[in-house]
Design an enzyme around this catalytic site. Structure first.
Site, mmCIF file in Angstrom:
data_model
loop_
_atom_site.group_PDB
_atom_site.id
_atom_site.type_symbol
_atom_site.label_atom_id
_atom_site.label_comp_id
_atom_site.label_asym_id
_atom_site.label_seq_id
_atom_site.Cartn_x
_atom_site.Cartn_y
_atom_site.Cartn_z
ATOM 1 N N ASP A 187 0.841 -1.200 0.000
ATOM 2 C CA ASP A 187 0.000 0.000 0.000
ATOM 3 C C ASP A 187 0.878 1.252 0.000
ATOM 4 O OD1 ASP A 187 -2.186 -1.657 0.214
ATOM 5 O OD2 ASP A 187 -2.353 -1.438 2.392
HETATM 6 N N1 URA Z 1 -1.332 -5.904 3.789
HETATM 7 C C1 URA Z 1 -1.780 -4.644 3.818
HETATM 8 O O1 URA Z 1 -2.800 -4.357 4.424
HETATM 9 N N2 URA Z 1 -1.076 -3.708 3.174
HETATM 10 C C2 URA Z 1 0.081 -3.956 2.531
HETATM 11 O O2 URA Z 1 0.694 -3.041 1.986
HETATM 12 C C3 URA Z 1 0.542 -5.278 2.504
HETATM 13 C C4 URA Z 1 -0.186 -6.238 3.147
#
Ligand code: URA
Length: 239
Positions: free
Chosen positions: A103
């Site tokens: 993310d």
């Molecule tokens: N899980 C999440 O919620 N975000 C990420 O970036 C990776 C795994």
């Protein structure tokens, strides 16, 4: 392959820059000066030297980045900076792309490569490559959460996750944890905590299969994988 193409591919500048290098007599192939940009070389076999330095030819590039928050795990974005924008020209010429996504606000281990086959193997849902995250949670994480994650939790869309291994590092008003999962659903770690009524306030990936984040990399820094890391990755078999 034409020498000008090989050198341009390797990041020695545009075809025009490379032509000038050749014209200036900076390039030798097997100890013979080569000035003709159309000269053919075998990149695997011929010794190409520029200004006294041996040119290492490679087809693939494998980079480990410590992804900073605020950038997107993509090759391009109309609005935000991407992880590829953080790469130097000499690496960009290989057209690497991120293997999977973190993310925008997530930090940590991100592999970038132009090796589509390896990327495909690592991302295949059938392979169940484990990924471990360090996270700070907004409240107290308990043994009940460990048990729930160990069974699998139901996400907001009704999907039941595969078991996740939750380790509590510190539990209190906020908690520090490590979570290992073998899937990569959208926002999975955040949604797994939401499923038990808690919120992730900081998230960092620390490993992916056999690859561990090099903690000496500052946020936004990256380096090529070592031969040993690449070997481990290529030969990685999931249980
Ligand atoms: N899980 C999440 O919620 N975000 C990420 O970036 C990776 C795994």
């Amino acid at each position: 392959m034409r020498i000008d193409k090989m050198l341009a591919n390797l990041g020695y500048g545009s075809r025009k820059d490379v032509k000038k290098l050749l014209k200036d007599g900076a390039v030798t192939v097997n100890d013979e000066k080569v000035k003709d940009p159309k000269h053919h070389v075998n990149p695997e076999q011929d010794a190409v030297i520029i200004n006294g330095e041996k040119v290492e030819y490679k087809e693939f590039i494998y980079l480990m980045m410590n992804k900073p928050p605020g950038v997107i795990s993509a090759t391009e974005d109309s609005q935000f900076e991407t992880v590829v924008d953080l790469l130097e020209m000499e690496d960009l010429v290989f057209s690497p792309f991120p293997v999977g996504r973190l993310d925008k606000d997530t930090e940590g281990l991100l592999l970038l490569t132009n090796d589509g086959q390896l990327a495909h193997r690592l991302l295949s849902p059938k392979k169940h490559v484990p990924k471990t995250y360090f996270a700070v949670i907004d409240s107290e994480v308990t043994a009940d959460d460990v048990a729930a994650f160990n069974k699998g939790v139901i996400l907001d869309d009704g999907y039941e996750t595969k078991p996740g291994e939750l380790k509590i590092l510190k539990s209190g008003i906020t908690s520090d944890i490590e979570l290992t999962i073998t899937e990569g659903k959208f926002h999975q770690v955040k949604r797994m905590f939401e499923a038990v009524g808690k919120r992730v306030i900081y998230l960092k990936r620390i490993s992916m299969g056999p690859l561990k984040l090099d903690e000496t990399l500052e946020l936004g820094e990256y380096r090529e994988l070592t031969e040993e890391e690449l070997d481990m990755l290529v030969n990685y078999e999931v249980r």
